[in-house]
Motif scaffolding. Structure first.
Motif, PDB file in Angstrom:
ATOM      1  N   VAL B 215      90.158  10.571  40.918  1.00 26.04           N
ATOM      2  CA  VAL B 215      91.388  10.522  40.780  1.00 26.04           C
ATOM      3  C   VAL B 215      92.010  10.585  39.404  1.00 26.04           C
ATOM      4  O   VAL B 215      93.122  10.853  38.978  1.00 26.04           O
ATOM      5  CB  VAL B 215      91.902   9.000  40.901  1.00 26.04           C
ATOM      6  N   CYS B 216      91.104  10.799  39.022  1.00 29.32           N
ATOM      7  CA  CYS B 216      91.632  10.971  37.002  1.00 29.32           C
ATOM      8  C   CYS B 216      91.813  12.016  36.102  1.00 29.32           C
ATOM      9  O   CYS B 216      90.684  13.335  37.362  1.00 29.32           O
ATOM     10  CB  CYS B 216      90.385  10.138  36.343  1.00 29.32           C
ATOM     11  N   ASP B 217      92.482  12.028  35.804  1.00 28.57           N
ATOM     12  CA  ASP B 217      92.453  13.518  35.073  1.00 28.57           C
ATOM     13  C   ASP B 217      92.082  13.463  33.880  1.00 28.57           C
ATOM     14  O   ASP B 217      91.399  14.373  33.234  1.00 28.57           O
ATOM     15  CB  ASP B 217      94.417  14.193  34.661  1.00 28.57           C
ATOM     16  N   ARG B 218      91.916  12.999  32.644  1.00 24.49           N
ATOM     17  CA  ARG B 218      91.053  12.682  31.876  1.00 24.49           C
ATOM     18  C   ARG B 218      89.865  11.678  32.106  1.00 24.49           C
ATOM     19  O   ARG B 218      90.253  10.575  32.100  1.00 24.49           O
ATOM     20  CB  ARG B 218      91.364  12.588  31.135  1.00 24.49           C
ATOM     21  N   ILE B 219      88.664  11.570  31.014  1.00 26.34           N
ATOM     22  CA  ILE B 219      87.628  10.699  30.986  1.00 26.34           C
ATOM     23  C   ILE B 219      87.905  10.044  29.838  1.00 26.34           C
ATOM     24  O   ILE B 219      87.358  11.100  29.462  1.00 26.34           O
ATOM     25  CB  ILE B 219      86.852  11.160  31.512  1.00 26.34           C
ATOM     26  N   GLY B 220      87.693   9.118  29.166  1.00 26.50           N
ATOM     27  CA  GLY B 220      87.265   8.425  28.577  1.00 26.50           C
ATOM     28  C   GLY B 220      86.106   7.934  28.422  1.00 26.50           C
ATOM     29  O   GLY B 220      85.692   7.040  28.847  1.00 26.50           O
ATOM     30  N   ILE B 221      84.893   8.360  27.590  1.00 24.06           N
ATOM     31  CA  ILE B 221      83.579   6.788  27.446  1.00 24.06           C
ATOM     32  C   ILE B 221      83.203   6.141  26.264  1.00 24.06           C
ATOM     33  O   ILE B 221      83.109   6.763  25.188  1.00 24.06           O
ATOM     34  CB  ILE B 221      82.461   8.200  27.965  1.00 24.06           C
ATOM     35  N   MET B 222      83.128   5.389  26.377  1.00 25.62           N
ATOM     36  CA  MET B 222      83.315   4.055  25.224  1.00 25.62           C
ATOM     37  C   MET B 222      81.894   3.938  25.073  1.00 25.62           C
ATOM     38  O   MET B 222      81.449   3.727  26.371  1.00 25.62           O
ATOM     39  CB  MET B 222      83.615   2.398  25.905  1.00 25.62           C
ATOM     40  N   ARG B 223      80.965   3.489  24.112  1.00 20.28           N
ATOM     41  CA  ARG B 223      79.544   2.288  24.026  1.00 20.28           C
ATOM     42  C   ARG B 223      79.999   1.745  22.736  1.00 20.28           C
ATOM     43  O   ARG B 223      80.674   2.627  21.534  1.00 20.28           O
ATOM     44  CB  ARG B 223      78.643   3.749  23.992  1.00 20.28           C
ATOM     45  N   SER B 224      79.284   0.858  22.452  1.00 15.97           N
ATOM     46  CA  SER B 224      80.141  -0.315  21.847  1.00 15.97           C
ATOM     47  C   SER B 224      80.785  -0.773  21.215  1.00 15.97           C
ATOM     48  O   SER B 224      81.499  -0.443  19.634  1.00 15.97           O
ATOM     49  CB  SER B 224      78.742  -0.128  20.855  1.00 15.97           C
ATOM     50  N   GLY B 225      82.353   0.090  21.860  1.00 15.27           N
ATOM     51  CA  GLY B 225      83.410  -0.528  21.446  1.00 15.27           C
ATOM     52  C   GLY B 225      84.470   0.386  21.309  1.00 15.27           C
ATOM     53  O   GLY B 225      85.159   0.652  20.642  1.00 15.27           O
ATOM     54  N   ARG B 226      83.476   1.489  20.559  1.00 13.83           N
ATOM     55  CA  ARG B 226      84.044   2.901  20.422  1.00 13.83           C
ATOM     56  C   ARG B 226      84.199   3.673  21.451  1.00 13.83           C
ATOM     57  O   ARG B 226      83.169   3.951  22.410  1.00 13.83           O
ATOM     58  CB  ARG B 226      82.703   3.237  19.607  1.00 13.83           C
ATOM     59  N   MET B 227      85.008   4.951  21.251  1.00 12.32           N
ATOM     60  CA  MET B 227      85.704   5.992  22.358  1.00 12.32           C
ATOM     61  C   MET B 227      84.501   6.790  21.639  1.00 12.32           C
ATOM     62  O   MET B 227      85.023   7.432  20.960  1.00 12.32           O
ATOM     63  CB  MET B 227      86.597   6.444  22.110  1.00 12.32           C
ATOM     64  N   VAL B 228      83.881   6.985  22.826  1.00 15.65           N
ATOM     65  CA  VAL B 228      82.593   8.494  22.187  1.00 15.65           C
ATOM     66  C   VAL B 228      83.538   9.542  22.257  1.00 15.65           C
ATOM     67  O   VAL B 228      83.274  10.928  21.796  1.00 15.65           O
ATOM     68  CB  VAL B 228      81.211   8.148  22.888  1.00 15.65           C
ATOM     69  N   THR B 229      83.615   9.605  23.781  1.00 13.51           N
ATOM     70  CA  THR B 229      84.544  11.123  23.919  1.00 13.51           C
ATOM     71  C   THR B 229      85.966  10.647  24.652  1.00 13.51           C
ATOM     72  O   THR B 229      85.558  10.464  26.296  1.00 13.51           O
ATOM     73  CB  THR B 229      83.448  12.396  24.458  1.00 13.51           C
TER      74      THR B 229
END
Lengths: 274, 251
Positions: B215-229
């Motif tokens: 479904v997604c065009d882009r992915i955001g990866i979060m860890r400990s409240g931060r957006m890693v990428t």
């Protein structure tokens, strides 16, 4: 987004429908108080002596009842408020259904008003059910309608005045319980928190039934709960005063307005609601 | 309808008993659920948020839906800062989260009508929308059944349908396929793809990589409240599977 009147109406209708859908709530808040009181007082009648019953059947009993009923009515009304309001706010928070309502664009004050009005109807039904249970039991014990003689409410204006005061009191008391309920995490917690209020309301109602010194002290009718009880006492004794009724209704509505403001503020507070 | 998140921070009071003051029973520390997160989602785009439990995905979505407000930063939807006009986010976003439950003494049909009334949806539009959504999620057979008598999957489908009563231009779903069987998950995927094609903006949080990839065009990866990428799927995968890349990034 739905308009003010429409949103309040939609929420009111849903809350009333919920009571009918959830039969457990209907039984617990509306039918059970009256049935229980009827059963308890009827059972008491079985162990009463004949002298006591003949005393109860006398016409003076009706006059005494007119002084007692308003106090009972206010207390039963408040008990009904606790059952209904603690379930509809704290119960919804506990089950997670409140968030579904809060994510809609409807104003918090409209949600608060819709819920308070609906719960007032349930509380009033509960109060009336309790009173009917008490009356029913007395009639069964005495075997007739004599307990009703001496009560001066049986006129059209008397009935209208009682409806006005009871409605105003129901809305105000429900508002009080919903505030406590909104601050609680569960329905059980809300009921525990409202217990001191039950004692307070009972005491205030009993004190309000005491005679006041000579002279028309209008300021007494500006004290919530006291004014409702006093007005009901007057109406049931056939000496109602329109000014007192008007001041009492106005004060109750003003207090309800403040409660709606407080409740909508709490609904907007994510620390309390989310 | 584009969404811009600018340096958003959200903290909660710490309730861990271990760090509470024994006398005051309070903790002065705060838990940072979302820590200085910025990203943008364009109109007609689908963004997937991935991360372990407690990474801050749900808090981020709650802020986007106008349920909670950030301590700092801005969330702009369609050029409007939603915390200056919180009702706006609730009007334009269709929000689904597992924490939201439906009152189980009602039927899906009644709840659909109830929420439509709250959103001010016209009666004729409501009926047409109800027909379409109930058919898409196979809810017609269950429309008159109380929520309390439904399976977990049916409840989830009802929640999805209810969150779409106002045909929102922004769809924010937290774990939409939670508790659903393969067939129903597929119908949710198809529906989301259809909505993306129709120009709606989608933000999803999921643990299911296949759903994110599809479904997604882009992915955001979060860890400990931060957006890693945050990147296009291919940019994150770099020749590996999405799952491998996810674990590699979080290592």
């Amino acid at each position: 987004m739905a308009g003010k009147a429409s949103a309040v109406r939609v929420i009111f209708n849903k809350e009333i429908k919920k009571v009918f859908q959830d039969r457990r709530m209907l039984v617990l808040t509306v039918f059970m108080p009256g049935t229980l009181l009827f059963a308890i007082y009827s059972a008491l009648g079985l162990i009463m002596s004949d002298d006591m019953i003949s005393e109860l059947s006398s016409t003076e009993t009706g006059t005494v009842m007119s002084a007692v009923i308003p106090v009972f009515l206010m207390i039963f009304l408040f008990m009904g408020c606790i059952g209904a309001a603690s379930e509809t706010i704290a119960g919804e928070k506990e089950r997670g259904t409140m968030t579904s309502l809060l994510k809609t664009p409807v104003k918090r004050s409209h949600i608060a008003l819709g819920k308070i009005l609906a719960m007032s109807v349930v509380a009033a039904a509960s109060g009336i059910s309790s009173l009917a249970g008490l009356f029913g039991a007395l009639m069964v014990i005495t075997g007739g309608m004599t307990v009703l003689t001496g009560i001066q409410i049986m006129t059209f204006t008397g009935v209208i005045a009682v409806i006005t005061i009871v409605s105003a009191a129901a809305v105000m008391l429900v508002g009080t319980v919903t505030l406590v309920s909104a601050a609680s995490r569960t329905a059980k917690e809300a009921q525990v928190f409202t217990m001191p209020l039950v004692l307070a309301v009972t005491m205030v109602c009993i004190l309000a039934a005491m005679p006041v010194p000579e002279g028309d002290k209008i300021w007494i009718y500006m004290i919530p709960v006291v004014n409702n009880t006093k007005c009901l006492l007057e109406i049931f004794s056939g000496v109602s005063d329109l000014t007192h009724i008007f001041v009492t209704a106005a004060v109750s509505i003003a207090v309800t307005g403040l409660e709606v403001m407080g409740l909508s503020h709490m609904f907007g507070n994510e620390k309390i609601m989310v | 309808m584009g969404i811009k998140v600018e340096e958003v921070i959200k903290t909660y009071p710490c309730r861990k008993s271990a760090c509470m003051d024994t006398q005051t029973k309070q903790c002065s520390r705060k838990l940072t659920a979302v820590d200085n997160v910025s990203f943008e989602v364009y109109k007609g785009e689908a963004l997937g948020l991935l991360g372990a439990n407690g990474a801050g995905k749900t808090t981020m979505l709650r802020m986007l839906a106008g349920i909670v407000s950030p301590d700092r930063g801005k969330i702009i939807i369609n050029g409007k800062n939603i915390y200056e006009n919180r009702g706006y986010a609730r009007t334009v976003a269709g929000f689904l989260t597992n924490e939201m439950k439906l009152e189980d003494c009602f039927t899906p049909e009644y709840l659909f009508d109830f929420f439509s009334d709250l959103y001010g949806v016209d009666r004729s539009v409501r009926e047409e929308r109800k027909d379409r959504l109930f058919a898409a999620f196979g809810l017609w057979n269950e429309s008159g059944r109380k929520i309390s008598h439904m399976s977990t999957g049916m409840k989830q489908k009802t929640s999805i349908v209810i969150s779409l009563v106002h045909d929102p231009p922004v769809i924010i779903f937290d774990e939409p396929t939670n508790g659903l069987d393969i067939m129903t998950s597929r119908s949710v995927e198809d529906y989301l793809l259809e909505q993306k094609k129709a120009g709606k903006t989608l933000i999803l949080s999921t643990h299911i990589f296949s759903l994110a990839e599809k479904v997604c065009d882009r992915i955001g990866i979060m860890r400990s409240g931060r957006m890693v990428t945050i990147d296009a799927i291919e940019g994150i995968k770099r020749g590996r599977t999405l799952e491998e890349s996810f674990f590699e990034l979080l290592r």
